[in-house]
Design a protein around this motif. Structure first.
Motif, short mmCIF file in Angstrom:
data_model
loop_
_atom_site.label_atom_id
_atom_site.label_comp_id
_atom_site.label_asym_id
_atom_site.label_seq_id
_atom_site.Cartn_x
_atom_site.Cartn_y
_atom_site.Cartn_z
N THR A 225 -11.10 0.38 6.79
CA THR A 225 -10.53 1.73 6.75
C THR A 225 -9.10 1.70 6.21
O THR A 225 -8.15 2.01 6.93
N PRO A 226 -8.91 1.36 4.94
CA PRO A 226 -7.55 1.33 4.41
C PRO A 226 -6.89 2.72 4.40
O PRO A 226 -5.67 2.83 4.54
N THR B 44 -5.17 3.22 7.72
CA THR B 44 -3.95 2.43 7.80
C THR B 44 -2.84 3.11 7.01
O THR B 44 -1.70 3.21 7.46
N LEU B 45 -3.16 3.60 5.81
CA LEU B 45 -2.19 4.31 4.99
C LEU B 45 -1.73 5.60 5.68
O LEU B 45 -0.54 5.90 5.71
N GLY C 118 -10.19 -4.56 4.19
CA GLY C 118 -10.26 -3.79 5.42
C GLY C 118 -11.30 -2.69 5.32
O GLY C 118 -11.63 -2.21 4.24
N SER D 122 -7.42 -3.01 -1.74
CA SER D 122 -7.59 -3.31 -0.32
C SER D 122 -7.96 -4.77 -0.14
O SER D 122 -8.81 -5.29 -0.86
N SER E 261 -1.60 6.24 8.84
CA SER E 261 -0.72 5.86 9.95
C SER E 261 0.67 5.48 9.44
O SER E 261 1.68 5.87 10.04
N ALA E 262 0.73 4.75 8.34
CA ALA E 262 2.03 4.37 7.77
C ALA E 262 2.80 5.59 7.28
O ALA E 262 4.02 5.67 7.43
N CYS F 147 0.83 -1.20 0.00
CA CYS F 147 0.00 0.00 0.00
C CYS F 147 0.87 1.25 0.00
O CYS F 147 0.62 2.20 -0.74
#
Length: 184
Positions: A151-152, A155-156, A149, A146, A158-159, A114
């Motif tokens: 809420t991808p 997650t992105l 998930g 995705s 956060s990364a 991602c």
């Protein structure tokens, strides 16, 4: 073997990492046990209990019995040194683990991650994007999908924030709240 039967300078068979090896007892450790030398490798080891040693020392032994007392005498052990032996230090080191940035771009199945897809989308874009826009662009261009998930984009996001914490090594640039681009 019992603790009182172990002699300094004696050579015994000892269990070291589930193998029987010859060791020479060098000294008594103050915390208990003995400092010893593995005669096969020349390395210093610690023998914590007499139970790891066999009852009869290795080498030329002389056993004498006088009444209830059994005396076991051994010749001093000969120690071979390995100072001049060639050692390949690279073979002794553990293999280096991949860093996080190396492992996110390549997967065994050939798909890209991602974060790698987000970097590609931002590299092609002329203006900053937020995480939801990046996810939509990655899916429409077929870079990344995705796995299901809910809420991808979270997650992105956060990364990307973790990547930004790397300072000068960060691959993303935050232009304003929630908007990102890449280092060019």
């Amino acid at each position: 073997m019992k603790k009182n039967e172990v002699r300094i300078g004696g050579v015994y068979k000892a269990t070291v990492t589930n193998k029987k090896v010859e060791v020479r007892i060098d000294e008594v450790k103050p915390s208990g046990g003995w400092a010893a030398t593995n005669l096969a490798t020349g390395k210093k080891i610690t023998i914590k209990t007499a139970g790891r040693l066999t009852a009869i020392p290795v080498g030329n032994t002389k056993v004498t019995k006088t009444g209830n007392v059994t005396v076991v005498e051994t010749e001093p052990a000969t120690v071979e040194t390995f100072e001049n032996a060639p050692v390949d230090r690279r073979a002794l080191k553990k293999p280096k683990k991949k860093t996080r940035s190396e492992s996110v771009t390549e997967k065994p199945d050939g798909k890209i991650s991602c974060v790698a897809a987000a970097l590609m989308v931002l590299g092609e874009s002329t203006e900053p994007m937020n995480a939801k826009e990046m996810i939509e662009a990655m899916e429409t261009k077929g870079y990344w999908q995705s796995p299901g998930g809910k809420t991808p984009h979270a997650t992105l996001y956060s990364a990307i924030l973790r990547d930004l914490s790397k300072g000068d090594e960060a691959r993303f640039v935050k232009t304003e709240r929630g908007q990102f681009t890449v280092h060019k």
